[in-house]
Scaffold this motif. Structure first.
Motif, PDB file in Angstrom:
ATOM      1  N   LYS A  58      76.843  35.425  69.142  1.00  0.00           N
ATOM      2  CA  LYS A  58      77.876  34.741  69.927  1.00  0.00           C
ATOM      3  C   LYS A  58      77.812  33.224  69.718  1.00  0.00           C
ATOM      4  N   ALA A  59      76.592  32.683  69.800  1.00  0.00           N
ATOM      5  CA  ALA A  59      76.412  31.235  69.621  1.00  0.00           C
ATOM      6  C   ALA A  59      76.791  30.809  68.200  1.00  0.00           C
ATOM      7  N   THR A  60      76.392  31.623  67.225  1.00  0.00           N
ATOM      8  CA  THR A  60      76.697  31.306  65.823  1.00  0.00           C
ATOM      9  C   THR A  60      78.195  31.362  65.579  1.00  0.00           C
ATOM     10  N   ALA A  61      78.861  32.365  66.128  1.00  0.00           N
ATOM     11  CA  ALA A  61      80.317  32.481  65.964  1.00  0.00           C
ATOM     12  C   ALA A  61      81.023  31.259  66.542  1.00  0.00           C
ATOM     13  N   ARG A  62      80.543  30.795  67.702  1.00  0.00           N
ATOM     14  CA  ARG A  62      81.157  29.632  68.346  1.00  0.00           C
ATOM     15  C   ARG A  62      81.008  28.391  67.472  1.00  0.00           C
ATOM     16  N   GLU A  63      79.810  28.190  66.931  1.00  0.00           N
ATOM     17  CA  GLU A  63      79.577  27.005  66.089  1.00  0.00           C
ATOM     18  C   GLU A  63      80.307  27.120  64.750  1.00  0.00           C
ATOM     19  N   MET A  64      80.382  28.330  64.203  1.00  0.00           N
ATOM     20  CA  MET A  64      81.160  28.539  62.974  1.00  0.00           C
ATOM     21  C   MET A  64      82.608  28.114  63.180  1.00  0.00           C
ATOM     22  N   SER A  65      83.158  28.460  64.338  1.00  0.00           N
ATOM     23  CA  SER A  65      84.556  28.116  64.599  1.00  0.00           C
ATOM     24  C   SER A  65      84.742  26.597  64.668  1.00  0.00           C
ATOM     25  N   LYS A  66      83.772  25.900  65.247  1.00  0.00           N
ATOM     26  CA  LYS A  66      83.859  24.434  65.347  1.00  0.00           C
ATOM     27  C   LYS A  66      83.756  23.789  63.970  1.00  0.00           C
ATOM     28  N   VAL A  67      82.781  24.220  63.194  1.00  0.00           N
ATOM     29  CA  VAL A  67      82.578  23.637  61.851  1.00  0.00           C
ATOM     30  C   VAL A  67      83.790  23.939  60.964  1.00  0.00           C
ATOM     31  N   ALA A  68      84.306  25.165  61.054  1.00  0.00           N
ATOM     32  CA  ALA A  68      85.487  25.524  60.260  1.00  0.00           C
ATOM     33  C   ALA A  68      86.680  24.661  60.638  1.00  0.00           C
ATOM     34  N   GLU A  69      86.802  24.382  61.917  1.00  0.00           N
ATOM     35  CA  GLU A  69      87.934  23.557  62.378  1.00  0.00           C
ATOM     36  C   GLU A  69      87.772  22.104  61.951  1.00  0.00           C
ATOM     37  N   GLN A  70      86.553  21.577  62.082  1.00  0.00           N
ATOM     38  CA  GLN A  70      86.328  20.158  61.800  1.00  0.00           C
ATOM     39  C   GLN A  70      86.187  19.850  60.307  1.00  0.00           C
ATOM     40  N   MET A  71      85.487  20.729  59.588  1.00  0.00           N
ATOM     41  CA  MET A  71      85.203  20.458  58.171  1.00  0.00           C
ATOM     42  C   MET A  71      86.097  21.248  57.223  1.00  0.00           C
ATOM     43  N   GLY A  72      86.705  22.311  57.748  1.00  0.00           N
ATOM     44  CA  GLY A  72      87.579  23.152  56.924  1.00  0.00           C
ATOM     45  C   GLY A  72      86.852  24.359  56.370  1.00  0.00           C
ATOM     46  N   ALA A  73      87.540  25.501  56.319  1.00  0.00           N
ATOM     47  CA  ALA A  73      86.997  26.717  55.699  1.00  0.00           C
ATOM     48  C   ALA A  73      88.166  27.550  55.185  1.00  0.00           C
ATOM     49  N   ASP A  74      88.235  27.704  53.870  1.00  0.00           N
ATOM     50  CA  ASP A  74      89.286  28.528  53.260  1.00  0.00           C
ATOM     51  C   ASP A  74      88.977  30.008  53.384  1.00  0.00           C
ATOM     52  N   PHE A  75      87.690  30.330  53.441  1.00  0.00           N
ATOM     53  CA  PHE A  75      87.275  31.726  53.569  1.00  0.00           C
ATOM     54  C   PHE A  75      85.836  31.768  54.043  1.00  0.00           C
ATOM     55  N   ILE A  76      85.365  32.971  54.328  1.00  0.00           N
ATOM     56  CA  ILE A  76      83.988  33.183  54.786  1.00  0.00           C
ATOM     57  C   ILE A  76      83.355  34.270  53.944  1.00  0.00           C
ATOM     58  N   LEU A  77      82.113  34.056  53.511  1.00  0.00           N
ATOM     59  CA  LEU A  77      81.345  35.097  52.822  1.00  0.00           C
ATOM     60  C   LEU A  77      80.463  35.791  53.845  1.00  0.00           C
TER      61      LEU A  77
END
Length: 333
Positions: A58-77
């Motif tokens: 849960k904590a990792t998913a929350r931080e992933m969403s923040k980093v993806a929003e701030q730094m950008g993420a075209d996809f996830i492996l």
């Protein structure tokens, strides 16, 4: 006649395992974009009883969403062990909803998830996970192993990611008390994948070439280096100048550099393990970064591939980056 039928059948077999090569389209490409960005997380697969997720996930998913929003993420492996402890039994398993769809809900994570299988997935029905690609907008798991090709926008450069099934290649670690895979279940499948991999690597002219699997080549933690991959994969990574190898399996974050190849362990998506029992089983001086502390709350990596370098940043779920490294593009001279 019989011979013809047999040869047609033989020709058809690999289709189930590997995927034809094509360039993937990146969604919502801005005109000024000159890089590709993605996240990589392994061993993220919740638990098989309510609430079907862990605090770390849960904590990792929350931080992933923040980093993806701030730094950008075209996809996830997604680097395997997608569903603890025995994968899924069918394409209609509620685990897809409970452990995946209802966890990674942020808009910034509604991007393609390119998936490979881990040892726990192989305890269940991997084909069901592959079939789920037809039911989900973002779950992309076309076959047991496959190749992804991307044009880095506005640069003329390319990125290739080869997704492997290291359980098919080496065997299932859960079959043994010491958790070391002893060899593939079916040698013919392992050899076919290895032949395919060698052909793809030999042919690749990509400026950045990544290989991803579940088992580590090098790791200092509980599972340690995977002997089968050291024998079968490691020489190919060096020979064909792979930029990096990404994996999970050990439940922590590691960066190891050896013979010009970067080894990224990103297995902190659901559990954490500070174990370093194999610290002396990797080449001396090769370990650049390690963390498996419970205080991090989990972790993942963010990568950005530009026209001439790849920047890899390790994040902990409690909200800060821990380590950053820069990898060079391949040199064909």
């Amino acid at each position: 006649m019989a011979l013809t039928i047999v040869s047609i059948l033989i020709a058809a077999i690999p289709v189930a395992y590997c995927y034809p090569t094509a360039f993937q389209d990146l969604e919502e490409i801005g005109t000024n974009r000159t890089s590709i960005k993605f996240l990589a997380v392994g061993d993220w697969g919740g638990v098989p009883y309510p609430p079907y997720i862990t605090a770390v996930q849960k904590a990792t998913a929350r931080e992933m969403s923040k980093v993806a929003e701030q730094m950008g993420a075209d996809f996830i492996l997604a680097l395997g062990d997608n569903f603890y402890y025995k994968g899924v039994d069918s394409v209609d398993s509620p685990r897809f909803e409970d452990t995946f769809e209802s966890v990674y809900t942020a808009k910034s994570l509604k991007v393609p998830w390119y998936v490979l299988a881990g040892n726990h997935d192989h305890a269940g029905n991997v084909k069901a996970q592959i079939e789920y690609s037809h039911k989900s907008d973002r779950w992309r798991f076309p076959s047991y192993y496959y190749e992804l090709n991307f044009h880095i926008p506005n640069t003329g450069k390319t990125l290739t990611i080869i997704m492997l099934d290291t359980i098919m290649l080496c065997g299932n670690s859960d079959d043994y008390v010491d958790k070391k895979p002893r060899g593939p279940l079916r040698a013919v499948d392992a050899n076919r994948q290895l032949t395919w991999l060698q052909e793809r690597l030999a042919r690749s002219k990509a400026d950045f070439l990544l290989v991803a699997g579940h088992y580590p080549v090098w790791s200092v933690s509980e599972h340690g280096p995977t002997e089968c991959l050291l024998q079968r994969l490691h020489p190919l990574l060096i020979k064909y100048q792979a930029t990096a190898y990404l994996c999970g399996h050990d439940h922590n974050l590691q960066y190891i550099e050896e013979s010009g190849v970067g080894y990224v362990v990103s297995g902190a998506g659901n559990f954490l393990d500070p174990d370093v029992r194999h610290w002396n089983h990797v080449p001396k001086g090769s370990v650049k970064f390690f963390t498996g502390q419970a205080s991090t709350l989990g972790g993942f990596i963010h990568a950005e591939v530009t026209k001439d370098k790849m920047i890899v940043t390790f994040f902990q779920a409690k909200g800060t980056s821990l380590y950053r490294t820069v990898l060079s593009q391949r040199n064909f001279e």
